[in-house]
Design an enzyme around this catalytic site. Structure first.
Site, PDB file in Angstrom:
ATOM      1  N   SER A   1     -93.186 -66.418 -47.425  1.00  0.00           N
ATOM      2  CA  SER A   1     -93.241 -66.364 -48.974  1.00  0.00           C
ATOM      3  C   SER A   1     -92.570 -67.816 -49.445  1.00  0.00           C
ATOM      4  CB  SER A   1     -92.152 -65.359 -49.441  1.00  0.00           C
ATOM      5  OG  SER A   1     -91.611 -65.640 -50.791  1.00  0.00           O
ATOM      6  N   GLU A   2     -93.178 -68.093 -50.599  1.00  0.00           N
ATOM      7  CA  GLU A   2     -92.520 -69.449 -51.235  1.00  0.00           C
ATOM      8  C   GLU A   2     -91.095 -69.454 -51.447  1.00  0.00           C
ATOM      9  OE1 GLU A   2     -94.826 -67.227 -52.410  1.00  0.00           O
ATOM     10  OE2 GLU A   2     -95.159 -67.400 -54.406  1.00  0.00           O
TER      11      GLU A   2
ATOM     12  N   CYS B   1     -87.558 -52.960 -49.877  1.00  0.00           N
ATOM     13  CA  CYS B   1     -88.520 -52.278 -50.151  1.00  0.00           C
ATOM     14  C   CYS B   1     -88.138 -50.855 -50.040  1.00  0.00           C
ATOM     15  CB  CYS B   1     -89.494 -52.676 -49.220  1.00  0.00           C
ATOM     16  SG  CYS B   1     -89.019 -52.302 -47.457  1.00  0.00           S
TER      17      CYS B   1
ATOM     18  N   LYS C   1     -97.919 -67.070 -43.580  1.00  0.00           N
ATOM     19  CA  LYS C   1     -97.633 -67.596 -44.936  1.00  0.00           C
ATOM     20  C   LYS C   1     -96.304 -67.114 -45.262  1.00  0.00           C
ATOM     21  CE  LYS C   1     -98.053 -67.648 -49.069  1.00  0.00           C
ATOM     22  NZ  LYS C   1     -96.890 -67.727 -49.550  1.00  0.00           N
TER      23      LYS C   1
ATOM     24  N   GLY D   1     -95.568 -57.268 -49.404  1.00  0.00           N
ATOM     25  CA  GLY D   1     -95.345 -57.566 -50.613  1.00  0.00           C
ATOM     26  C   GLY D   1     -95.318 -56.642 -51.729  1.00  0.00           C
TER      27      GLY D   1
ATOM     28  N   ASN E   1     -87.822 -61.110 -48.786  1.00  0.00           N
ATOM     29  CA  ASN E   1     -86.670 -60.352 -48.876  1.00  0.00           C
ATOM     30  C   ASN E   1     -85.781 -59.972 -47.292  1.00  0.00           C
ATOM     31  OD1 ASN E   1     -88.615 -58.765 -48.467  1.00  0.00           O
ATOM     32  ND2 ASN E   1     -87.575 -56.912 -49.559  1.00  0.00           N
TER      33      ASN E   1
ATOM     34  N   GLU F   1     -97.936 -53.558 -46.549  1.00  0.00           N
ATOM     35  CA  GLU F   1     -96.823 -52.902 -46.727  1.00  0.00           C
ATOM     36  C   GLU F   1     -96.005 -53.478 -48.225  1.00  0.00           C
ATOM     37  OE1 GLU F   1     -95.188 -52.501 -42.077  1.00  0.00           O
ATOM     38  OE2 GLU F   1     -94.111 -53.806 -43.271  1.00  0.00           O
TER      39      GLU F   1
ATOM     40  N   GLU G   1     -90.937 -50.458 -60.051  1.00  0.00           N
ATOM     41  CA  GLU G   1     -89.936 -50.730 -59.110  1.00  0.00           C
ATOM     42  C   GLU G   1     -88.917 -51.800 -59.539  1.00  0.00           C
ATOM     43  OE1 GLU G   1     -91.381 -53.350 -55.966  1.00  0.00           O
ATOM     44  OE2 GLU G   1     -90.278 -52.494 -54.475  1.00  0.00           O
TER      45      GLU G   1
END
Ligand code: NAD
Length: 466
Positions: free
Chosen positions: A167-168, A272, A165, A216, A142, A238, A369
């Site tokens: 995010s995809e 977030c 890594k 994530g 995000n 986080e 969420e």
């Protein structure tokens, strides 16, 4: 042949690219390269490690148009917001650069007065700092520049090698960040992107890394914590939030409505620290709702490449079902839908901005969420009722209070277990302040001095002159 990761444009649903995924063997090879290169990187002077990071900072500014277009294409983030994100990272880098030496420098904490020692010499006690070694940075989509940069910039500066890594759903941006860092002079083996989805992230955790820094969801964060536990390594998480805001009866209603509408809908609610629940004192409820709805109606929804667009598509298709389910659940339990409430009938993963009133805490929209353009607004009769409702969550990332009396707002915020507390503002992050969560919102802190020292481990020196 390696599996392929498909990158889809959320605004057009077209395939942008297919990238080979790093399998376990590829991840292990990257780990070995990082392990081999890290000691030499750590042995450089701080200035030599900072120099390429400052060049990276300048390249971000120079290339902002291209980088923003790429981020918009794979996440659907409106291009103006993509530019703002990229252009805010240099400010964070400046903070890290200004404070790196202070955190990293060894310091003498004790020196025995001459002649006081029983032995032949005097005693000194010194604390020095060492990098962790090779760390994994498993990131969210995000805000890839923010949540990634909060980790990899200070981690590199402190002498660590980083296996990043992305995010995809932000992999092209992850690759662009790596290219830019390398162009700026960070050695290839010191920062390496690891391409793939959760399986690749899990493979990364199987390597003998020295720390994991994860951004994530709570659900994935739990898995990371379980995988990292037997390794006894620095683990930082986080995670998500269900951040509440309260509008007191003495609030400046126009300011509160404008601020909270932006806090709820910026980046399509996919932050977030997005405002996810709003409680409004009954004395100002009608006035607030009118102003809030007027602001939301003013948000331009559409093509994220248009600089005037405020709301683009959501970044992940499955989220459309989460949003529709929360709205349906709320309506079934008596909520009133004020606009929106469903996926738009057009190509792209667009969900109409949705305001729900007459909500309560039996509804998932006030409990789980949302991570999208849906907000519940609940009327309350007192500060005490607002506090009880704000406390009713396992999350603890941020909370906001709007009102003119500082003592009243601070008194309310003190009763809430959150990492950040906002008075007359919301959805705000500062490099000078720690970013942390309580409860299901995570462990550890990034940003501030704590967010630099977290990439170090202290060593105690007991030095007695012979
Ligand atoms: P996610 O948990 O689905 O994925 C995060 C990362 O974990 C991705 O890179 C993913 O590939 C990887 N992953 C998934 N399963 C894994 C496994 N078993 N082992 C190792 N890695 C694995 O989260 P997301 O959808 O990318 O991000 C959205 C979430 O992140 C929201 O809950 C949001 O609130 C949170 N978030 C928190 C902050 C914060 O600072 N607290 C910032 C941004 C986002």
């Amino acid at each position: 042949m390696a599996d392929l990761l498909s990158i889809i444009n959320p605004a057009t649903e077209t395939l942008l690219q297919e990238l080979p995924v790093d399998d376990s063997a590829a991840v292990a090879a990257k780990y070995n390269r990082a392990r081999g290169a890290q000691p030499e990187w750590a042995a450089l002077s701080l200035g030599d490690r900072i120099a390429p990071i400052l060049r990276f900072r300048d390249l971000l500014i120079e290339r902002v148009d291209t980088l923003a277009a790429l981020l918009t294409s794979e996440t659907g983030k409106p291009v103006t917001q993509a530019r703002s994100e990229i252009l805010a990272l240099p400010g964070r880098i400046d903070f890290f650069v200004e404070n790196a030496e202070r955190v990293l420098s060894p310091h003498r904490v004790y020196a025995e007065p001459a002649g006081a020692a029983l032995g032949t010499g005097t005693l000194e006690e010194v604390i020095s700092q060492e990098p962790l070694g090779v760390i994994a940075n498993i990131s969210a989509w995000n805000y890839p520049y923010f949540v990634g940069g909060n980790v990899f910039i200070p981690a590199l500066m402190m002498g660590n090698a980083v296996l990043y890594k992305p995010s995809e759903f932000a992999t092209l941006t992850g690759g662009a960040i790596a290219d830019l860092l390398h162009e700026a002079g960070i050695p290839q083996d010191i920062f390496m992107p690891v391409v793939g989805s959760g399986l690749t992230g899990a493979a990364l955790l199987e390597q003998p890394i020295d720390g994991v820094f994860f951004t994530g969801s709570y659900a994935t964060g739990q898995k990371i914590a379980v995988a990292a536990a037997p390794k006894l390594i620095r683990t930082q998480l986080e995670l998500g939030g269900k951040d509440p805001a309260y509008v007191c009866p003495d609030a400046n209603v126009a300011v509160a409505a404008a601020g909270l509408a932006d806090g709820a809908f910026y980046n399509n609610g996919q932050s977030c620290c997005a405002v996810e629940r709003i409680y409004v004192h009954t004395d100002v409820y009608d006035e607030f709702l009118e102003a809030f709805m007027a602001t939301v109606k003013g948000f331009k929804l559409g093509d994220p490449t248009d600089p005037d667009t405020y709301l683009g598509p959501v970044s992940r298709k499955p989220q459309l079902d989460v949003l529709a389910d929360q709205v349906a659940d709320a309506i079934a339990k008596g909520a009133t839908r004020r606009g929106g409430g469903e996926r738009l009938d057009r190509s792209g993963w667009y969900f109409a901005p949705t305001v729900l009133t007459e909500v309560n805490h039996t509804m998932t929209v006030m409990q789980e969420e949302t991570f999208g353009p849906v907000i519940g607004i609940q009327r309350v009769d007192s500060d005490e009722e607002a506090v009880a409702l704000m406390q009713d969550t396992p999350y603890g990332l941020t909370a906001a209070v709007y009102g003119t009396e500082r003592e009243r707002a601070v008194g309310i915020l003190r009763q809430l277990k959150t990492g950040s507390a906002y008075w007359n503002c919301c959805d705000r992050v500062s490099p000078r302040l720690p970013w942390s969560g309580r409860g299901h919102s995570g462990l550890g802190a990034t940003l501030s001095l704590a967010g630099i020292s977290t990439f170090l481990q202290p060593r105690a020196w007991h030095l007695r002159a012979g």
